[in-house]
Design an enzyme around this catalytic site. Structure first.
Site, mmCIF file in Angstrom:
data_model
loop_
_atom_site.group_PDB
_atom_site.id
_atom_site.type_symbol
_atom_site.label_atom_id
_atom_site.label_comp_id
_atom_site.label_asym_id
_atom_site.label_seq_id
_atom_site.Cartn_x
_atom_site.Cartn_y
_atom_site.Cartn_z
ATOM 1 N N MET A 37 0.860 -1.205 0.000
ATOM 2 C CA MET A 37 0.000 0.000 0.000
ATOM 3 C C MET A 37 0.883 1.237 0.000
ATOM 4 S SD MET A 37 -2.867 -0.983 2.831
ATOM 5 C CE MET A 37 -3.454 -2.667 3.056
ATOM 6 N N MET A 68 -1.761 -2.251 -3.943
ATOM 7 C CA MET A 68 -2.762 -1.178 -3.797
ATOM 8 C C MET A 68 -2.013 0.136 -3.925
ATOM 9 S SD MET A 68 -4.833 -3.031 -0.740
ATOM 10 C CE MET A 68 -3.478 -4.158 -0.473
ATOM 11 N N GLY A 143 -7.365 -1.385 2.088
ATOM 12 C CA GLY A 143 -6.623 -0.466 2.945
ATOM 13 C C GLY A 143 -6.306 -1.010 4.323
ATOM 14 N N PHE A 144 -7.185 -1.833 4.860
ATOM 15 C CA PHE A 144 -6.998 -2.285 6.241
ATOM 16 C C PHE A 144 -7.469 -3.737 6.399
ATOM 17 C CE2 PHE A 144 -7.542 2.269 6.208
ATOM 18 C CZ PHE A 144 -6.459 2.701 6.964
ATOM 19 N N GLY A 145 -6.806 -4.460 7.313
ATOM 20 C CA GLY A 145 -7.251 -5.792 7.678
ATOM 21 C C GLY A 145 -8.363 -5.710 8.712
ATOM 22 N N GLY A 146 -9.015 -6.835 8.963
ATOM 23 C CA GLY A 146 -9.979 -6.930 10.055
ATOM 24 C C GLY A 146 -11.317 -6.268 9.814
ATOM 25 N N GLY A 177 -10.712 -10.095 1.921
ATOM 26 C CA GLY A 177 -11.341 -9.189 2.873
ATOM 27 C C GLY A 177 -12.442 -9.853 3.670
ATOM 28 N N GLY A 198 -6.453 -12.772 6.462
ATOM 29 C CA GLY A 198 -5.432 -12.151 7.302
ATOM 30 C C GLY A 198 -5.679 -12.412 8.763
#
Ligand code: DX5
Ligand code: ZN
Length: 225
Positions: A37, A68, A143-146, A177, A198
């Site tokens: 990223m 990304m 952009g983000f995990g979880g 995702g 992840g």
């Protein structure tokens, strides 16, 4: 040949201070998913080519690089050249025909992947995808995990599966995702081949057992051949 589910744990949820050890813990995965990223295409910054080169040298499994980033035409081929098995660029980031980039990635020895954000329609890229080896369907905003899985992207998976099964496309369908024990079955039923996970893998006490469990759940939910 019957399809089998494949698992690609995402290093985004691993301990970045111990990446070699974290890769050793997922030695029975199919690919290791690496989220690159650039803080421009997505509002987060992770790692780039020098780190990917370092982990490529020690990884027990092939690397699956998910870029990304803006300007993939300039940056993506280097990941193929350093030995990544699959290099995925975002369709939304390409400023020229993605087919030219797919050719560059393949000639550098990698599989070529195209990623679509949740709001990007598959229809706009069907012809382009004839030159790709993998399609990454994002099931969260990148952009983000979880984050929570977005079930509405499964229509895109079903359509991609239909295009592959009817011979119009020849590619692996990958999803990324929010994949975990609660969502992997729906994704498998819709037609995913490769499951990125992840937090569900690295958040588990035993990542290797989490991989086996996701793979078994997906296999049970695969459509009969
Ligand atoms: C998000 C990344 C994902 C992320 C998935 O932008 O592309 O690969 O690591 O993480 P989970 O499985 O926790 O949703
Ligand atoms: Zn990813």
């Amino acid at each position: 040949m019957p399809r089998r589910p494949m698992i690609a744990p995402s290093l985004l949820s691993a301990d970045f201070a111990r990446l070699a050890d974290e890769l050793a813990r997922i030695a029975d995965a199919d690919w290791a998913h690496v989220d690159v990223m650039d803080a421009h295409f997505v509002p987060n910054l992770t790692l780039g080519e020098p780190v990917v080169q370092a982990i490529q040298a020690v990884s027990p499994v092939p690397l699956d690089c998910h870029l990304m980033i803006e300007d993939p035409e300039r940056w993506a081929p280097a990941y193929a050249e350093l030995g990544a098995r699959n290099v995925t660029v975002h369709a939304e980031a390409c400023t020229s025909d993605p087919r030219a980039l797919a050719k560059d990635l393949r000639s550098a020895g990698a599989l070529a992947g195209l990623a679509l954000k949740p709001g990007t329609p598959l229809e706009d890229y069907i012809e382009v995808l004839r030159d790709f080896d993998t399609l990454l369907v994002m099931s969260v905003e990148p952009g983000f995990g979880g984050q929570a899985f977005m079930p509405e992207v499964l229509d895109k998976v079903r359509e991609a599966r239909r295009l592959v099964d009817t011979g119009h496309l020849t590619l692996l369908v990958e999803i990324d995702g929010g994949i975990n024990a609660d969502t992997v079955e729906a994704a498998a039923e819709a037609g995913v081949d490769m499951f990125v996970a992840g937090s569900a893998v690295y958040g588990a006490d035993d990542p290797s057992a989490a991989i086996a469990s996701l793979r078994a759940q997906a296999a049970r939910s695969f459509p009969a051949p």
